[in-house]
Scaffold this motif. Structure first.
Motif, short mmCIF file in Angstrom:
data_model
loop_
_atom_site.label_atom_id
_atom_site.label_comp_id
_atom_site.label_asym_id
_atom_site.label_seq_id
_atom_site.Cartn_x
_atom_site.Cartn_y
_atom_site.Cartn_z
N TYR A 65 4.79 -26.49 26.46
CA TYR A 65 5.80 -27.36 25.64
C TYR A 65 5.90 -26.99 24.14
CZ TYR A 65 6.04 -30.32 29.67
OH TYR A 65 6.04 -31.07 30.87
N GLY A 66 4.62 -26.27 23.71
CA GLY A 66 4.52 -25.86 22.32
C GLY A 66 5.31 -24.46 21.96
N SER A 67 5.55 -23.64 22.94
CA SER A 67 6.22 -22.38 22.80
C SER A 67 7.81 -22.81 22.50
CB SER A 67 6.26 -21.68 23.92
OG SER A 67 6.97 -22.31 25.19
N TRP A 68 8.43 -21.75 22.01
CA TRP A 68 9.73 -21.84 21.46
C TRP A 68 10.58 -22.34 22.81
CZ3 TRP A 68 13.99 -19.10 23.13
CH2 TRP A 68 13.67 -17.97 23.95
N ILE A 69 10.48 -21.63 23.79
CA ILE A 69 11.47 -21.97 24.77
C ILE A 69 11.16 -23.54 25.33
CG2 ILE A 69 9.99 -21.10 26.89
CD1 ILE A 69 12.87 -19.96 27.74
N GLY A 70 9.57 -23.84 25.54
CA GLY A 70 9.25 -25.07 25.72
C GLY A 70 9.97 -26.36 24.82
N LYS A 71 10.14 -25.96 23.48
CA LYS A 71 10.55 -26.81 22.42
C LYS A 71 12.24 -26.77 22.62
CE LYS A 71 7.08 -26.47 19.14
NZ LYS A 71 6.80 -25.90 17.75
N ALA A 111 31.91 -41.29 19.05
CA ALA A 111 30.56 -41.74 18.72
C ALA A 111 29.43 -41.53 19.72
CB ALA A 111 30.80 -43.50 18.67
N THR A 112 29.76 -41.10 20.92
CA THR A 112 28.76 -40.91 21.96
C THR A 112 28.23 -39.47 21.56
OG1 THR A 112 29.43 -42.31 23.62
CG2 THR A 112 28.15 -40.54 24.47
N ILE A 113 29.05 -38.49 21.34
CA ILE A 113 28.65 -37.12 20.93
C ILE A 113 27.90 -37.14 19.85
CG2 ILE A 113 29.49 -35.05 20.28
CD1 ILE A 113 31.82 -35.56 22.43
N ILE A 114 28.27 -37.63 18.57
CA ILE A 114 27.88 -37.80 17.27
C ILE A 114 26.59 -38.37 17.50
CG2 ILE A 114 28.06 -38.41 15.09
CD1 ILE A 114 31.23 -37.94 15.52
N GLY A 115 26.66 -39.52 18.08
CA GLY A 115 25.37 -40.50 18.00
C GLY A 115 24.16 -39.84 18.83
N SER A 116 24.33 -38.73 19.77
CA SER A 116 23.40 -38.27 20.54
C SER A 116 22.87 -37.22 19.85
CB SER A 116 23.94 -37.78 21.82
OG SER A 116 25.11 -37.12 22.03
N VAL A 117 23.76 -36.48 19.14
CA VAL A 117 23.44 -35.12 18.52
C VAL A 117 22.62 -35.65 17.33
CG1 VAL A 117 24.11 -33.21 17.03
CG2 VAL A 117 25.26 -33.69 19.34
N GLY A 118 22.98 -36.80 16.49
CA GLY A 118 22.36 -37.42 15.38
C GLY A 118 20.92 -37.91 15.74
N LEU A 119 20.88 -38.51 16.66
CA LEU A 119 19.73 -39.16 17.19
C LEU A 119 18.70 -38.06 17.58
CD1 LEU A 119 20.71 -42.51 19.11
CD2 LEU A 119 19.27 -42.29 17.11
N THR A 120 19.31 -37.19 18.25
CA THR A 120 18.23 -36.11 18.79
C THR A 120 17.67 -35.16 17.53
OG1 THR A 120 19.69 -35.92 20.85
CG2 THR A 120 18.04 -33.82 20.22
N VAL A 121 18.64 -34.95 16.59
CA VAL A 121 18.18 -34.11 15.37
C VAL A 121 17.00 -35.01 14.68
CG1 VAL A 121 19.05 -33.34 13.18
CG2 VAL A 121 20.26 -32.68 15.18
N LEU A 122 17.46 -36.44 14.57
CA LEU A 122 16.51 -37.26 13.68
C LEU A 122 15.12 -37.19 14.37
CD1 LEU A 122 16.36 -39.61 11.30
CD2 LEU A 122 16.91 -40.98 13.08
N VAL A 123 14.99 -37.34 15.65
CA VAL A 123 13.96 -37.51 16.26
C VAL A 123 13.03 -36.06 16.27
CG1 VAL A 123 12.73 -37.49 18.72
CG2 VAL A 123 14.38 -39.30 18.13
N TRP A 124 13.55 -35.16 16.40
CA TRP A 124 13.08 -33.90 16.36
C TRP A 124 12.67 -33.45 14.57
CZ3 TRP A 124 10.91 -30.41 19.63
CH2 TRP A 124 10.97 -30.68 20.75
N ALA A 125 13.43 -33.88 13.90
CA ALA A 125 13.05 -33.74 12.23
C ALA A 125 11.68 -34.37 12.29
CB ALA A 125 14.05 -34.32 11.67
N MET A 126 11.81 -35.49 12.61
CA MET A 126 10.51 -36.32 12.45
C MET A 126 9.21 -35.63 13.19
SD MET A 126 11.62 -40.31 12.60
CE MET A 126 11.46 -40.42 14.05
N VAL A 127 9.35 -35.41 14.27
CA VAL A 127 8.44 -34.58 15.20
C VAL A 127 7.82 -33.18 14.52
CG1 VAL A 127 7.78 -33.31 17.20
CG2 VAL A 127 9.23 -35.40 17.40
N LEU A 128 8.94 -32.52 14.02
CA LEU A 128 8.51 -31.35 13.10
C LEU A 128 8.04 -31.33 11.99
CD1 LEU A 128 11.52 -29.11 14.62
CD2 LEU A 128 9.14 -28.98 15.10
N MET A 129 8.27 -32.52 11.29
CA MET A 129 7.62 -32.74 10.04
C MET A 129 6.18 -33.44 10.13
SD MET A 129 10.66 -34.25 7.47
CE MET A 129 10.81 -35.82 8.03
N ARG A 130 5.53 -33.70 11.14
CA ARG A 130 4.41 -34.51 11.34
C ARG A 130 3.31 -33.41 11.34
NH1 ARG A 130 1.89 -34.04 15.96
NH2 ARG A 130 3.16 -33.87 17.74
#
Length: 130
Positions: A65-71, A111-130
């Motif tokens: 899961y930590g490999s680039w393809i896993g991510k 809104a569904t498209i923008i919201g899903s992309v935005g939420l995904t980027v937000l979650v992954w930004a928080m994951v990668l910053m920790r």
């Protein structure tokens, strides 16, 4: 009685006749993300089984899961989760009888498209910053 040629019937509408609209694309994506979530749940099961199996098994799954393809796969799974959730909310709104007008349908689709992309980027930004 003389034989006549069969009546000409109209063709059933299909994707070559209809111009794709945002609601059409959202319907297709909702089905695709539902299927992706079904198979992506195997990722969650693999993680839970590895946790139960011990440190070595968990380390193996964590390495995958930590490999680039896993991510990349987990990123796609996260997007599918948010997109399917927001699509479900869109349908819940429609179930109340609201937002059936052309403009409202278009706005909900985007809104569904923008919201899903935005939420995904937000979650992954928080994951990668920790």
């Amino acid at each position: 009685m003389p034989r006549t040629s069969p009546a000409q019937r109209p063709l059933s509408p299909h994707l070559q006749i209809y111009k794709p609209s945002i609601t059409m694309v959202m319907s297709i994506l909702h089905r695709v993300t539902g299927a992706a979530l079904f198979f992506g749940t195997l990722l969650v099961v693999a993680l839970l089984v590895a946790l139960a199996a011990g440190k070595d098994a968990y380390g193996n799954v964590q390495a995958i899961y930590g490999s680039w393809i896993g991510k990349l796969v987990l990123f796609g799974y996260t997007w599918a989760l948010f997109h399917h959730m927001l699509g479900g909310l869109r349908h819940l709104i429609w179930d109340t009888g609201a937002m059936f007008g052309r403009e409202a349908r278009m706005k909900l689709g985007w809104a569904t498209i923008i919201g899903s992309v935005g939420l995904t980027v937000l979650v992954w930004a928080m994951v990668l910053m920790r």
